[in-house]
Scaffold this motif. Sequence first.
Motif, PDB file in Angstrom:
ATOM      1  N   GLU A 260      60.022  55.932   6.353  1.00  0.00           N
ATOM      2  CA  GLU A 260      59.890  57.247   6.788  1.00  0.00           C
ATOM      3  C   GLU A 260      58.895  57.015   7.765  1.00  0.00           C
ATOM      4  O   GLU A 260      59.632  57.764   9.063  1.00  0.00           O
ATOM      5  CB  GLU A 260      59.946  57.625   5.564  1.00  0.00           C
ATOM      6  CG  GLU A 260      60.724  57.900   4.157  1.00  0.00           C
ATOM      7  CD  GLU A 260      61.694  58.990   4.546  1.00  0.00           C
ATOM      8  OE1 GLU A 260      62.029  57.987   5.019  1.00  0.00           O
ATOM      9  OE2 GLU A 260      62.398  58.919   3.749  1.00  0.00           O
ATOM     10  N   SER A 261      58.605  56.735   8.015  1.00  0.00           N
ATOM     11  CA  SER A 261      57.040  56.813   9.250  1.00  0.00           C
ATOM     12  C   SER A 261      57.912  56.559  10.539  1.00  0.00           C
ATOM     13  O   SER A 261      57.771  57.424  11.418  1.00  0.00           O
ATOM     14  CB  SER A 261      55.982  55.587   8.867  1.00  0.00           C
ATOM     15  OG  SER A 261      55.778  56.171   7.432  1.00  0.00           O
ATOM     16  N   SER A 262      58.571  55.449  10.579  1.00  0.00           N
ATOM     17  CA  SER A 262      59.277  55.047  11.858  1.00  0.00           C
ATOM     18  C   SER A 262      60.495  55.397  12.048  1.00  0.00           C
ATOM     19  O   SER A 262      60.579  55.829  12.503  1.00  0.00           O
ATOM     20  CB  SER A 262      60.164  52.921  11.456  1.00  0.00           C
ATOM     21  OG  SER A 262      60.676  52.813  12.807  1.00  0.00           O
ATOM     22  N   ILE A 263      61.233  56.259  10.999  1.00  0.00           N
ATOM     23  CA  ILE A 263      62.566  57.159  11.782  1.00  0.00           C
ATOM     24  C   ILE A 263      61.892  58.577  11.412  1.00  0.00           C
ATOM     25  O   ILE A 263      62.537  58.515  12.825  1.00  0.00           O
ATOM     26  CB  ILE A 263      63.089  57.541  10.317  1.00  0.00           C
ATOM     27  CG1 ILE A 263      64.070  56.154   9.741  1.00  0.00           C
ATOM     28  CG2 ILE A 263      63.811  58.396  10.024  1.00  0.00           C
ATOM     29  CD1 ILE A 263      64.363  56.653   8.166  1.00  0.00           C
ATOM     30  N   ILE A 264      61.066  58.814  11.481  1.00  0.00           N
ATOM     31  CA  ILE A 264      59.987  59.804  12.102  1.00  0.00           C
ATOM     32  C   ILE A 264      59.182  59.893  13.015  1.00  0.00           C
ATOM     33  O   ILE A 264      59.607  60.778  14.309  1.00  0.00           O
ATOM     34  CB  ILE A 264      59.116  60.907  10.644  1.00  0.00           C
ATOM     35  CG1 ILE A 264      59.554  60.941   9.231  1.00  0.00           C
ATOM     36  CG2 ILE A 264      58.509  62.035  11.502  1.00  0.00           C
ATOM     37  CD1 ILE A 264      58.929  61.811   8.310  1.00  0.00           C
ATOM     38  N   GLY A 265      58.496  58.777  12.812  1.00  0.00           N
ATOM     39  CA  GLY A 265      58.066  58.755  14.492  1.00  0.00           C
ATOM     40  C   GLY A 265      58.908  58.556  15.768  1.00  0.00           C
ATOM     41  O   GLY A 265      58.389  59.320  16.667  1.00  0.00           O
ATOM     42  N   SER A 266      60.317  58.093  15.266  1.00  0.00           N
ATOM     43  CA  SER A 266      60.742  57.027  16.236  1.00  0.00           C
ATOM     44  C   SER A 266      61.258  57.899  17.737  1.00  0.00           C
ATOM     45  O   SER A 266      61.215  58.910  18.351  1.00  0.00           O
ATOM     46  CB  SER A 266      62.261  56.745  16.013  1.00  0.00           C
ATOM     47  OG  SER A 266      62.686  57.430  15.112  1.00  0.00           O
ATOM     48  N   ALA A 267      61.442  59.787  16.347  1.00  0.00           N
ATOM     49  CA  ALA A 267      62.076  60.903  16.974  1.00  0.00           C
ATOM     50  C   ALA A 267      61.188  61.862  17.751  1.00  0.00           C
ATOM     51  O   ALA A 267      61.231  62.448  18.742  1.00  0.00           O
ATOM     52  CB  ALA A 267      62.338  61.896  16.122  1.00  0.00           C
ATOM     53  N   ILE A 268      59.847  61.198  17.509  1.00  0.00           N
ATOM     54  CA  ILE A 268      58.276  61.777  18.221  1.00  0.00           C
ATOM     55  C   ILE A 268      58.235  61.159  19.372  1.00  0.00           C
ATOM     56  O   ILE A 268      58.286  61.755  20.882  1.00  0.00           O
ATOM     57  CB  ILE A 268      57.348  62.111  17.563  1.00  0.00           C
ATOM     58  CG1 ILE A 268      57.653  63.298  16.225  1.00  0.00           C
ATOM     59  CG2 ILE A 268      55.905  62.440  18.352  1.00  0.00           C
ATOM     60  CD1 ILE A 268      56.881  63.181  15.504  1.00  0.00           C
ATOM     61  N   PHE A 269      58.061  59.538  19.361  1.00  0.00           N
ATOM     62  CA  PHE A 269      57.354  59.072  20.801  1.00  0.00           C
ATOM     63  C   PHE A 269      59.061  58.491  21.430  1.00  0.00           C
ATOM     64  O   PHE A 269      58.445  58.014  22.200  1.00  0.00           O
ATOM     65  CB  PHE A 269      56.706  57.640  19.759  1.00  0.00           C
ATOM     66  CG  PHE A 269      55.547  57.979  19.537  1.00  0.00           C
ATOM     67  CD1 PHE A 269      54.481  58.107  20.053  1.00  0.00           C
ATOM     68  CD2 PHE A 269      55.337  58.181  18.336  1.00  0.00           C
ATOM     69  CE1 PHE A 269      53.132  58.336  19.453  1.00  0.00           C
ATOM     70  CE2 PHE A 269      54.277  58.914  17.187  1.00  0.00           C
ATOM     71  CZ  PHE A 269      53.169  58.353  18.010  1.00  0.00           C
ATOM     72  N   GLU A 270      60.087  58.241  20.742  1.00  0.00           N
ATOM     73  CA  GLU A 270      61.386  58.238  21.385  1.00  0.00           C
ATOM     74  C   GLU A 270      62.233  58.977  22.486  1.00  0.00           C
ATOM     75  O   GLU A 270      62.000  58.742  23.808  1.00  0.00           O
ATOM     76  CB  GLU A 270      62.628  57.377  20.991  1.00  0.00           C
ATOM     77  CG  GLU A 270      62.320  56.176  20.306  1.00  0.00           C
ATOM     78  CD  GLU A 270      62.905  55.957  19.857  1.00  0.00           C
ATOM     79  OE1 GLU A 270      64.753  56.973  19.839  1.00  0.00           O
ATOM     80  OE2 GLU A 270      63.336  54.839  18.892  1.00  0.00           O
ATOM     81  N   GLU A 271      61.196  59.996  22.486  1.00  0.00           N
ATOM     82  CA  GLU A 271      61.862  61.644  22.687  1.00  0.00           C
ATOM     83  C   GLU A 271      60.721  61.987  24.007  1.00  0.00           C
ATOM     84  O   GLU A 271      60.631  62.055  25.406  1.00  0.00           O
ATOM     85  CB  GLU A 271      61.102  62.728  21.852  1.00  0.00           C
ATOM     86  CG  GLU A 271      62.621  62.607  21.371  1.00  0.00           C
ATOM     87  CD  GLU A 271      64.762  62.540  21.549  1.00  0.00           C
ATOM     88  OE1 GLU A 271      64.261  63.397  22.725  1.00  0.00           O
ATOM     89  OE2 GLU A 271      64.838  61.852  22.205  1.00  0.00           O
ATOM     90  N   ILE A 272      59.073  61.420  23.821  1.00  0.00           N
ATOM     91  CA  ILE A 272      58.230  61.155  24.741  1.00  0.00           C
ATOM     92  C   ILE A 272      58.603  59.937  25.902  1.00  0.00           C
ATOM     93  O   ILE A 272      58.093  60.815  26.942  1.00  0.00           O
ATOM     94  CB  ILE A 272      57.007  61.173  24.176  1.00  0.00           C
ATOM     95  CG1 ILE A 272      56.032  62.272  23.252  1.00  0.00           C
ATOM     96  CG2 ILE A 272      55.849  60.878  24.989  1.00  0.00           C
ATOM     97  CD1 ILE A 272      55.205  61.604  22.649  1.00  0.00           C
TER      98      ILE A 272
END
Length: 229
Positions: A109-121
């Motif tokens: 879950e951390s990976s899925i949510i984190g990807s939405a933030i850091f990949e967008e950055i």
Amino acid sequence: MVLQYILFGLFFAFAMFSTNLIREKVKGSNFKDIVRITIFFLPFLAPAIFFGLPNFAFASESGMLPYLLAIGCAIVALAIQYKDYSSFLRKEVYPLLPPITTKAFIGIESSIIGSAIFEEIFYRTYVPESVFWIECIVSGGLFSLSHYIHPLTRKTFTVRSYIILFLLSIAWYYSYKISGTLLPAIIGHLVYNSSSIVIIFRRYMFSRQEAKKLASEQKKIRKHSGMYT
């Protein structure tokens, strides 16, 4: 301009190499898992050392249009791919799937949510400014390529999946460009990832219920065994 794109390509290569190294090498013990979750997306912030972080304000230069665009495209993409994940929304499927531990649940879950933030950055903020269609191709192309490089998505994604990712990337990039803030793109990405978030959560809750049932049955067996010793 060419040098800027070469630099961005080097940042991309560094992020891909570093995240793959972290994924493969930093695992095993509980401490290593915590470290992996904490540092996994940090390579995506490498350009921030030189260019700073983007704007995350809710207020948009174009009102609610960027939010409607980013979220609306994510919903359309989910509708198109509904058949791909609809089976995982049925309860009878979960007994056939491997159980998920608490540690695995937190990590996924951390990976899925984190990807939405850091990949967008990374894929929206640091694309060098040039001609808009070139920016879109670079943003969408590298975003799709990163999912092809990842071994798990490479095994499960189809050509259609990559096309959808590419088009979503363009929509999210456009929402960032017209709004002046990255928040619409992040929310849109989270909406698109919501199916995976919900499925993993349901698998985890089912795994917990089954573990409790098993523990209760074992307790009864031990109790009855004690009565006859």
